[in-house]
Structure formats: structure tokens, C-alpha cells
Design a protein around this motif. Sequence first.
Motif, PDB file in Angstrom:
ATOM      1  N   UNK A 145      -1.589  -8.383  -8.366  1.00  0.00           N
ATOM      2  CA  UNK A 145      -2.598  -7.280  -7.944  1.00  0.00           C
ATOM      3  C   UNK A 145      -3.971  -7.578  -8.586  1.00  0.00           C
ATOM      4  N   UNK A 146      -3.990  -8.011  -9.954  1.00  0.00           N
ATOM      5  CA  UNK A 146      -5.136  -8.497 -10.555  1.00  0.00           C
ATOM      6  C   UNK A 146      -5.918  -9.372 -10.028  1.00  0.00           C
ATOM      7  N   UNK A 147      -5.012 -10.388  -9.482  1.00  0.00           N
ATOM      8  CA  UNK A 147      -5.666 -11.551  -9.055  1.00  0.00           C
ATOM      9  C   UNK A 147      -6.252 -11.158  -7.624  1.00  0.00           C
ATOM     10  N   UNK A 176      -9.269   0.607  -0.295  1.00  0.00           N
ATOM     11  CA  UNK A 176      -8.867   0.535   1.089  1.00  0.00           C
ATOM     12  C   UNK A 176      -8.026  -0.375   1.125  1.00  0.00           C
ATOM     13  N   UNK A 177      -7.916  -1.554   0.465  1.00  0.00           N
ATOM     14  CA  UNK A 177      -6.583  -2.349   0.468  1.00  0.00           C
ATOM     15  C   UNK A 177      -5.589  -1.764  -0.057  1.00  0.00           C
ATOM     16  N   UNK A 201      -0.858  -3.448   3.653  1.00  0.00           N
ATOM     17  CA  UNK A 201      -0.850  -2.646   2.546  1.00  0.00           C
ATOM     18  C   UNK A 201      -0.796  -3.223   1.287  1.00  0.00           C
ATOM     19  N   UNK A 202      -1.641  -3.392   0.308  1.00  0.00           N
ATOM     20  CA  UNK A 202      -1.370  -4.176  -0.958  1.00  0.00           C
ATOM     21  C   UNK A 202      -0.304  -3.207  -1.782  1.00  0.00           C
ATOM     22  N   UNK A 205       3.620  -3.990  -0.901  1.00  0.00           N
ATOM     23  CA  UNK A 205       4.041  -5.391  -1.452  1.00  0.00           C
ATOM     24  C   UNK A 205       4.083  -4.954  -2.984  1.00  0.00           C
ATOM     25  N   UNK A 206       3.119  -4.494  -3.682  1.00  0.00           N
ATOM     26  CA  UNK A 206       3.149  -4.312  -5.016  1.00  0.00           C
ATOM     27  C   UNK A 206       4.507  -3.582  -5.539  1.00  0.00           C
ATOM     28  N   UNK A 207       4.649  -2.217  -4.728  1.00  0.00           N
ATOM     29  CA  UNK A 207       5.894  -1.495  -4.951  1.00  0.00           C
ATOM     30  C   UNK A 207       7.020  -2.428  -4.815  1.00  0.00           C
TER      31      UNK A 207
END
Length: 242
Positions: A145-147, A176-177, A201-202, A205-207
Motif C-alpha cells: 500500500x505504501x508503494x 479515491x483509490x 479498489x485498493x 486487495x489490502x484487506x
Amino acid sequence: MYAVFKRELFSLLNSLMAYITIGIFLLAAGLLLWFFPDTSILDYGYAELTGFFSLAPFLFMFLIPAICMRSFAEERREGTYILLATRPLTSWQIIGAKYFACLVLVVFSLVPTLIYGYTISKLAMPAGNVDTGAIIGSYIGLLLLGAAFTAIGIFASSITKNQVIAFAVAVFLCFIMYNGFDAMAKMALLTGLQDLFMFLSVNEHYQSISRGVLDTRDAVYFLTLVFFFLLLTHFTIGGRKW
């Protein structure tokens, strides 16, 4: 490229703004995780870092744009980019050097939070009874996510000379992302559009990574997102005669 990377990293490390930003990030994370009643682990009663990994993306939305906002905007404002452009470097090398310098600083900001995992492990009953896989997966998700947010911050900095505008644009794009496509998926009338928005949605994928299961599709999504915004940055700086 290494020389530009080192120059950019030392410039960030010599900037008081970077330390203030990272300090605020760590202070906010600590207060939310240990002191505020609604989000405190001590009040929650379970030895897990779910609260931290749920709050960290929203803190990243402000931390990372603050780190990245000066990367190209300051060069354009002071007119020093022309000196950089005259060196035998491609625009991709310049972008890559600035991107990795900012990303290293983001990683530095995460390192002190590793103590949270150790503390939770000691507070668990019995000691060490924590879901290590979920914690490791969540940290990998935070790094990806940081990248992605760093690539967005670099792009926002490339489109303006004003650091404040670059910061605001980056925060907006990150929001928004992360949350925007989720909201669009809920409003979409067609099932096909819902699936598309959820895929974009970011947060989705993060979850997925935070559950402790590493799926190559999630990793490919984040890497594609990074490449997309760096490509936009390449088009932005390549299309200008600075």
C-alpha cells in the motif's frame, strides 16, 4: 541513478518536515492504538493488531503525500530540474531514484511500529498466542500500500510547482483509490460494474492480504498500480521542456 537516489534520500533525511511528518504518524498511531477508548487494544480485550492495520491506511494518506510532495514540485519551483536533466540520465532513472528514496523513508516510518507486534505478543494469554501469519501479511499489505501511495505522491508532485497543491492532489487520489471505488461499487446498478469497481479498489486487495493469505493477484494489482502512476509521471515530465 544511485547518485540521484542518494542525493534525494539525504535531502529528505535533512528535512525537518520529514521528521515532523513521521513523528506525527507515530504519535497518531500510538494514541489511536493504546489511549483512545474507541480504538484502544487494551479496551478491545483481544491480542491483535487489527485496529492498527485498519487505521494505518488513513494515516498513510497524509504521511506519504507529505513525504513525496517536494520531490518534483520543489525542483520545478527552484528551477533545479534542468541541472538534473542535463546529466546522462533517462527520465525513468530520475523517477525511479526519487520514488525509491521516498519509499525508503516510508519503510523507515514503519520500522518503529514493529514494537507493537512484540508488545501484543507479551500481553497475550498465554504469552505469544497471537496470529503471527495475519500480522506478517498485514505488514506486507502495508508495504505494498505504501508503494502504491508513494507512486501516487510522486505523480502528484510532478504536475505542479506548488507543494501544497501536490499534497492535496495526492491525498485526494489516495482516498479515491482506497475508498472511492468501494463507494462506487455500492452505488453501481449493474453487477458487472460492481465487480469492476471492487477489483479496482485498493482497500479490497489490502484487506485480502491482511488476512494472512498472499495471493499473487493482489501483489500484481499493487505492482501494476505503481507502474501506472510512475508511467503517468514519465509522461508528465517527458512532455514538458523545463
